[in-house]
Design an enzyme around this catalytic site. Sequence first.
Site, mmCIF file in Angstrom:
data_model
loop_
_atom_site.group_PDB
_atom_site.id
_atom_site.type_symbol
_atom_site.label_atom_id
_atom_site.label_comp_id
_atom_site.label_asym_id
_atom_site.label_seq_id
_atom_site.Cartn_x
_atom_site.Cartn_y
_atom_site.Cartn_z
ATOM 1 N N HIS A 114 -0.023 1.680 -13.001
ATOM 2 C CA HIS A 114 0.706 0.438 -13.564
ATOM 3 C C HIS A 114 2.172 1.119 -13.818
ATOM 4 C CE1 HIS A 114 1.225 -3.247 -15.660
ATOM 5 N NE2 HIS A 114 2.212 -2.418 -16.406
ATOM 6 N N SER A 160 2.167 4.642 -15.371
ATOM 7 C CA SER A 160 0.869 5.016 -15.943
ATOM 8 C C SER A 160 -0.263 5.166 -14.978
ATOM 9 C CB SER A 160 0.616 4.313 -17.420
ATOM 10 O OG SER A 160 1.664 4.147 -18.106
ATOM 11 N N ASN A 196 -6.497 2.914 -12.536
ATOM 12 C CA ASN A 196 -5.437 1.864 -12.081
ATOM 13 C C ASN A 196 -4.044 2.651 -12.201
ATOM 14 O OD1 ASN A 196 -4.135 -0.687 -11.312
ATOM 15 N ND2 ASN A 196 -3.475 -0.981 -13.419
ATOM 16 N N ILE A 254 -7.516 -9.965 -11.462
ATOM 17 C CA ILE A 254 -7.904 -9.309 -12.830
ATOM 18 C C ILE A 254 -9.565 -9.262 -12.749
ATOM 19 C CG2 ILE A 254 -8.423 -9.744 -15.162
ATOM 20 C CD1 ILE A 254 -5.424 -10.728 -15.270
ATOM 21 N N LEU A 255 -10.178 -8.198 -12.943
ATOM 22 C CA LEU A 255 -11.462 -7.980 -12.735
ATOM 23 C C LEU A 255 -12.367 -8.659 -13.978
ATOM 24 C CD1 LEU A 255 -10.965 -4.314 -11.250
ATOM 25 C CD2 LEU A 255 -11.571 -6.131 -10.238
ATOM 26 N N GLY A 312 0.910 -1.267 -0.070
ATOM 27 C CA GLY A 312 0.032 -0.053 -0.088
ATOM 28 C C GLY A 312 0.771 1.153 0.157
ATOM 29 N N ASP A 315 -4.847 -3.661 -18.320
ATOM 30 C CA ASP A 315 -3.947 -2.817 -18.614
ATOM 31 C C ASP A 315 -4.403 -1.886 -19.630
ATOM 32 O OD1 ASP A 315 -2.392 -3.302 -16.112
ATOM 33 O OD2 ASP A 315 -1.444 -4.728 -17.194
#
Length: 207
Positions: free
Chosen positions: A110, A142, A108, A93-94, A14, A151
């Site tokens: 990355h 990113s 998100n 992964i959603l 985190g 992604d």
Amino acid sequence: MGDFRIAVLASGSGSDLQSVIDGVEDGSIDGRIVVVISDNEDAYALTRAEDHGIEPRYVSRKGLKREEHEEAVTAVIQEFDVDLIVLAGYIRILTPAFIVRHRGKMINIHPALLPLYGGPGMYGMHVHEAVLASGDEVSGCSVHFVDENVDGGPIIAQRTVPVLADDTAETLQARVLEEEHRLLPEVVGLIAAGRVTVDGDRVIVAD
Ligand code: GRF
């Protein structure tokens, strides 16, 4: 603190979450983190939340199908009535259903310059190892809106860092992470201020 309500989803240490906490606390983000959700009971992200007076929620995967777990996460997101979902080291992964439901309000971070070094299998150290193997002289991070492609999704902002001749995956990761900690709160601040809009695949950031 503004009324803009943020949920952060994190599976690990985190440190990216911490950068958003710091941005809220120093006033550069006009909003607040109302909940930190983790699928990992031992995630240090949950401790960070507690330490800063933010509701920590562990949503267990035990005995649940992927869809059922996502339903449970969605229930928490709805309970807290959030305006923005930040995936900060959330390693699952959603499903498309989850993504469609939260489209346009989920971002998100990355650790590479997407669309390079993204997609299935490109997470954690794998990303930095791939960058080093390629011989690239530049890497970075990113922040993007989340869509059905892993992604993929419209990129909001990126930052670069140099790749040095004697870099290991660890030293490169540390350099990228430092930049992540600047970029993520900046982007969350822009979104909270209502300055970010999406037009198809393009992101427009208002001055
Ligand atoms: C970061 O490298 C981020 O880019 C990726 O997961 C990592 C999270 O690190 N999505 P931390 O748990 O925030 O320290």
